[in-house]
Enzyme design. Structure first.
Site: not given
Ligand SMILES: [Zn+2]
Length: 290
Positions: A15, A54, A61-62, A103, A163, A275
């Protein structure tokens, strides 16, 4: 009072807007009107950046829930998360007043400010950003308490995400970059005004925002294979109303599948590439006023 602010890019290594903004501000300096702020400029996941992915093993980011931060997971990003939590946090007892994590999305979400609480402070921030940048979207993800999120920005006493899209993964688009820069500067302008006690909720006009609903998955067959794609009339219409009965999917044998909700919804993250593995087609939201 914001005594320390962390600006973060590269939480997701492909990103590019936030990564480039951080690099440019490192090289050329921040705009001088932010001199009174104590801002650190950070790249979160260098390894993912270098690989233009990513993440290397797991989504960074989790990783920032208390459970995950306490786990013995040896995945690269799980280990990195603990280091970053020491640097910015520790979460729940943080040294950093404000973490701003930048992001990109492949969805046409424009410049979206994601806030995780709809309290007085975040209403002020949302109104201020929207006033400075009317094209901005405000997305509220307050479906659970702030500290229960696994997002990197929750290592700060307060944390938000920028974002911006649509931009393909690994690609740097100037228009998307400029939106990112404008939003980052609007948030920092807010911090300056906030520190100078110039922010009054009543003096800022109420603004439109969208409250996250739920994820809508792609239709799958018994083998777990997709049977449809995003309908062309929904594609690229993030944050536009999707009315009951309006098509949301087109099946591969040519039929339309309509939105069957009871009322309109405001889809976003439509066809987000990241996703793909989760078979998430888009997220719903409700239009609210902050
Ligand atoms: Zn991101």
């Amino acid at each position: 009072m914001f005594n320390s602010i962390a600006l973060v890019g590269g939480t997701h290594g492909n990103e590019t807007s936030g990564i480039q903004l951080i690099r440019n501000w490192q090289q050329f300096g921040l705009p001088s009107r932010f001199n009174e702020l104590n801002i650190s400029l950070n790249i979160a996941n260098e390894a993912a950046l270098n690989a233009n992915v990513r993440f290397v093993e797991e989504d960074l980011n989790r990783q920032f829930t208390f459970d995950r931060l306490a786990s013995n997971n040896l995945a690269k990003e799980a280990v990195l998360a603990k280091t970053l939590n020491e640097k910015f946090g520790p979460k729940g007892n943080s040294n950093t007043d404000f973490v701003i994590d930048i992001h990109n999305t492949t969805s046409e979400m424009g410049a979206t400010l994601i806030i995780l609480e709809a309290d007085e402070f975040h209403i002020q921030l949302a109104r201020f950003v929207k006033q400075q940048m009317p094209e901005a979207n405000i997305l509220v993800e307050d479906e659970k308490p702030y500290l229960e999120h696994g997002y990197l920005c929750t290592t700060g006493k307060r944390g938000v995400m920028i974002e911006v899209g649509g931009q393909p993964q690994g690609v740097l688009r100037e228009d998307v970059y400029l939106l990112t820069q404008t939003m980052a500067e609007a948030i920092l302008d807010f911090c300056v005004a906030y520190n100078n006690q110039e922010i009054k909720t009543g003096a800022l006009p109420a603004c439109e925002a969208f409250r996250l609903g739920e994820n809508v998955g792609f239709p799958l067959n018994r083998d777990g294979a997709r049977t449809a794609m995003i309908h062309h009339s929904l594609q690229d219409n993030d944050f536009k109303p999707l009315l009951p009965g309006s098509p949301m999917f087109r099946t591969f044998d040519g039929k339309d599948i309509p939105w069957d909700g009871e009322k309109e919804t405001y889809p976003h993250f439509i066809n987000e590439a990241a996703y793909f593995k989760l078979d998430v087609a888009f997220a719903t939201s409700e239009r609210i006023t902050l």
